[in-house]
Design a protein around this motif. Structure first.
Motif, PDB file in Angstrom:
ATOM      1  N   LYS A  30      51.958  18.689  89.628  1.00 50.64           N
ATOM      2  CA  LYS A  30      53.168  18.073  89.846  1.00 50.64           C
ATOM      3  C   LYS A  30      53.237  16.824  90.572  1.00 50.64           C
ATOM      4  O   LYS A  30      53.895  15.791  90.317  1.00 50.64           O
ATOM      5  CB  LYS A  30      54.488  18.896  90.210  1.00 50.64           C
ATOM      6  N   GLN A  74      51.440  14.079  88.740  1.00 47.67           N
ATOM      7  CA  GLN A  74      52.456  13.642  87.679  1.00 47.67           C
ATOM      8  C   GLN A  74      53.379  12.602  88.308  1.00 47.67           C
ATOM      9  O   GLN A  74      53.559  11.546  87.741  1.00 47.67           O
ATOM     10  CB  GLN A  74      53.134  14.533  86.949  1.00 47.67           C
ATOM     11  N   GLN A  75      53.791  12.841  89.316  1.00 46.26           N
ATOM     12  CA  GLN A  75      54.894  12.225  90.303  1.00 46.26           C
ATOM     13  C   GLN A  75      54.039  10.910  90.546  1.00 46.26           C
ATOM     14  O   GLN A  75      54.699   9.902  90.387  1.00 46.26           O
ATOM     15  CB  GLN A  75      55.510  12.888  91.511  1.00 46.26           C
ATOM     16  N   THR A 133      61.907  11.813  90.847  1.00 44.42           N
ATOM     17  CA  THR A 133      62.254  13.313  90.789  1.00 44.42           C
ATOM     18  C   THR A 133      63.213  13.231  89.352  1.00 44.42           C
ATOM     19  O   THR A 133      62.998  14.289  89.175  1.00 44.42           O
ATOM     20  CB  THR A 133      62.975  13.447  92.032  1.00 44.42           C
ATOM     21  N   THR A 139      62.548  14.349  85.821  1.00 39.22           N
ATOM     22  CA  THR A 139      62.467  15.867  85.247  1.00 39.22           C
ATOM     23  C   THR A 139      63.394  15.755  84.160  1.00 39.22           C
ATOM     24  O   THR A 139      63.326  16.583  82.918  1.00 39.22           O
ATOM     25  CB  THR A 139      62.652  16.939  86.290  1.00 39.22           C
ATOM     26  N   GLY A 144      62.251  14.546  80.749  1.00 35.50           N
ATOM     27  CA  GLY A 144      60.824  15.332  80.221  1.00 35.50           C
ATOM     28  C   GLY A 144      59.614  14.616  80.720  1.00 35.50           C
ATOM     29  O   GLY A 144      58.628  14.636  80.232  1.00 35.50           O
ATOM     30  N   GLY A 153      58.270  15.201  83.814  1.00 32.62           N
ATOM     31  CA  GLY A 153      57.373  15.829  84.493  1.00 32.62           C
ATOM     32  C   GLY A 153      57.354  15.312  86.165  1.00 32.62           C
ATOM     33  O   GLY A 153      58.583  14.899  86.524  1.00 32.62           O
ATOM     34  N   ASP A 180      60.462  18.645  88.558  1.00 34.22           N
ATOM     35  CA  ASP A 180      60.454  19.816  87.626  1.00 34.22           C
ATOM     36  C   ASP A 180      60.907  21.218  88.560  1.00 34.22           C
ATOM     37  O   ASP A 180      61.352  22.134  88.166  1.00 34.22           O
ATOM     38  CB  ASP A 180      59.093  20.079  86.830  1.00 34.22           C
ATOM     39  N   ASN A 185      64.631  23.080  89.140  1.00 28.58           N
ATOM     40  CA  ASN A 185      64.504  24.443  88.391  1.00 28.58           C
ATOM     41  C   ASN A 185      64.314  25.700  89.685  1.00 28.58           C
ATOM     42  O   ASN A 185      63.715  26.528  89.752  1.00 28.58           O
ATOM     43  CB  ASN A 185      63.225  24.680  87.834  1.00 28.58           C
TER      44      ASN A 185
END
Lengths: 243, 233
Positions: free
Chosen positions: B21, B24-25, B157, B160, B163, B165, B169, B173
């Motif tokens: 993650k 991805q960020q 952030t 998410t 979609g 990522g 995420d 959640n």
């Protein structure tokens, strides 16, 4: 179009949007007709809630930041602490801040407001303090020579002279809060963000664009309105402003 | 305090998740920052160099700042659909204006005497730009880049919801990852933002002429928060 049913989270597209037009059924990019028909029933209240959230946050944040700035002038350690807090918030994701506040104060508008007020502080505090510090020492000396008390100096000399940066801070804080208030909808604060999260549930493109567009327009209008207010309140800055 | 300890435990138990993650960020943030810099800085520097377009250069920042990121992402979903590009566009819109305005102000406010002296020495316009204006503008120019970068890393952030990522995420959640997960992900983002900011500070220091190095930090907050907006009409 039939009357609007109460908004349910994550409903199915078709039943939720009344008697659907061709555009809505096909989920075209933007169905202007649907938007116009549903503006007062679906968009107006979130828009007003959004304005309310922002107004309360800035209205509450301003006196707090002002007090903090006055304390910082007297105690330097306070400024350091406050700046650290501000720098931390600057990088801490707003979404997470909202979620964590929920654990303390529950899912409601109050929680959202606490977070939003905190975010106003890092802008308002810096600008108020900068404004007060930028007051020319000559003006302060003249005020003292005229026999003004501390309070009179603050209200009649320092505050008016510090007004341009303070107004600029209010302006930035307002648009920042309008932006963050869309995220606050994630914890049920309402506002235009609730429509965006609704649209994430349904995938209805018109709603994505309409809700996002309204938030953008609101921010631009608020920004423009505050510029006008700033100019009205500080007529002496006008000439130096436009270069 | 208990939550913080739990969040460290969470971090330790989910190293793989965090690596993915965070990757991805970072990928999303760096791509956005790169594009924003490539678009905004040449324009800002050029406008500052020719001393034109102050209205445009300063107002672009105010308008950029006024655009709510989630709203831009939302409009983006309607037009571009879900995914990486959508959030990237929103982040470029977030960071570009700050960089452009700072680049403009940085070059524009370079001491006119220095520029004149350079011209008198026979420098060509681009030499004046590269040898005099840019070195003197470095601190303020970097202030814009660093402010934009911190904005982007924190705001990525929101990817998410489109979609895209990233650590969002985990943050969005809470039902799956719990408070500890949310805190751990948030702290990771904060550390990430400070780390990238620190790296940029080092780059800035390396690029700044030694006599100018001390003023860097003082400039930063003032430039990003106050000065530009008070100047704006």
């Amino acid at each position: 179009m039939s009357a609007w049913p109460p908004i349910a989270a994550g409903g199915v597209v078709i039943p939720k949007f009344g008697k659907p037009s061709e555009c809505v059924v096909q989920n075209h990019q933007f169905c202007a007709g649907w938007f116009i028909d549903h503006f007062s029933s679906r968009f107006l209240t979130p828009l007003l809630v959004h304005i309310e959230l922002t107004a309360i946050a800035v209205g509450v944040g301003l006196p707090i930041a002002f007090a903090a700035a006055l304390i910082s002038r007297r105690y330097h350690w306070f400024e350091r602490g406050f700046s650290l807090f501000a720098a931390f918030l600057y990088t801490f994701p707003a979404l997470a801040f909202f979620e964590l506040m929920v654990q303390v104060t529950g899912i409601n508008k109050f929680t959202a407001e606490i977070a939003l007020v905190s975010y106003t502080q890092l802008i308002l505090f810096v600008n108020i303090l900068t404004g007060l510090r930028a007051v020319p020492p000559d003006a302060l000396e003249a005020a003292r020579a005229m026999g003004l008390t501390h309070r009179q100096t603050l209200l009649r000399v320092e505050l008016p002279l510090a007004l341009p940066p303070i107004m600029a801070g209010i302006r930035i804080a307002t648009v920042t809060i309008i932006s963050l208030a869309t995220v606050a909808a994630y914890i049920g604060a309402g506002g235009l963000g609730s429509l965006i999260f609704d649209a994430i549930g349904t995938g209805f493109k018109t709603e994505f664009i309409a809700a996002g567009g309204l938030a953008v327009v609101l921010a631009l209008v608020a920004d423009g309105g505050l510029v006008l207010l700033q100019r009205t309140l500080t007529p002496w800055t006008r000439r130096s402003v436009v270069r | 305090m208990h939550t913080i300890i739990q969040s460290f435990q969470f971090f330790g138990n989910h190293l793989h998740l965090f690596r993915t993650k965070t990757g991805q960020q970072l990928e999303l943030s760096l791509a956005s920052i790169g594009i924003a810099m490539a678009l905004a800085i040449p324009v800002g520097v050029w406008l500052g160099h020719i001393h034109r377009g102050s209205f445009l250069a300063i107002n672009v920042c105010n308008i950029g700042r006024a655009l709510p990121s989630l709203a831009v992402i939302s409009i983006g979903i309607g037009i571009l659909g879900i995914g990486f590009t959508n959030t990237m566009v929103a982040l470029v819109i977030l960071a570009g204006p700050v960089m452009l305005t700072n680049a403009y102000v940085a070059v524009e406010q370079v001491d006119a005497n220095a520029v004149q002296a350079a011209r008198a020495m026979g420098m060509r316009p681009w030499q004046v730009l590269v040898r005099v204006e840019l070195p003197l503008a470095t601190p303020l120019l970097f202030a814009g880049i660093r402010t934009g970068t911190v904005f982007v890393i924190a705001t990525a952030t929101l990817a998410t919801f489109a979609g895209g990522g990233g650590l969002g995420d985990i943050i969005a959640n809470e039902a799956s990852y719990g408070t500890a997960g949310v805190v751990a992900a948030s702290l990771t983002i904060t550390v990430l933002a400070f780390a990238v900011d620190g790296l940029l500070a080092l780059v800035q220091r390396a690029l700044t002429a030694p006599p100018l190095r001390h003023q860097t930090d003082a400039l930063r907050t003032v430039a990003s928060v106050t000065d530009l907006s008070t100047e704006a009409p």
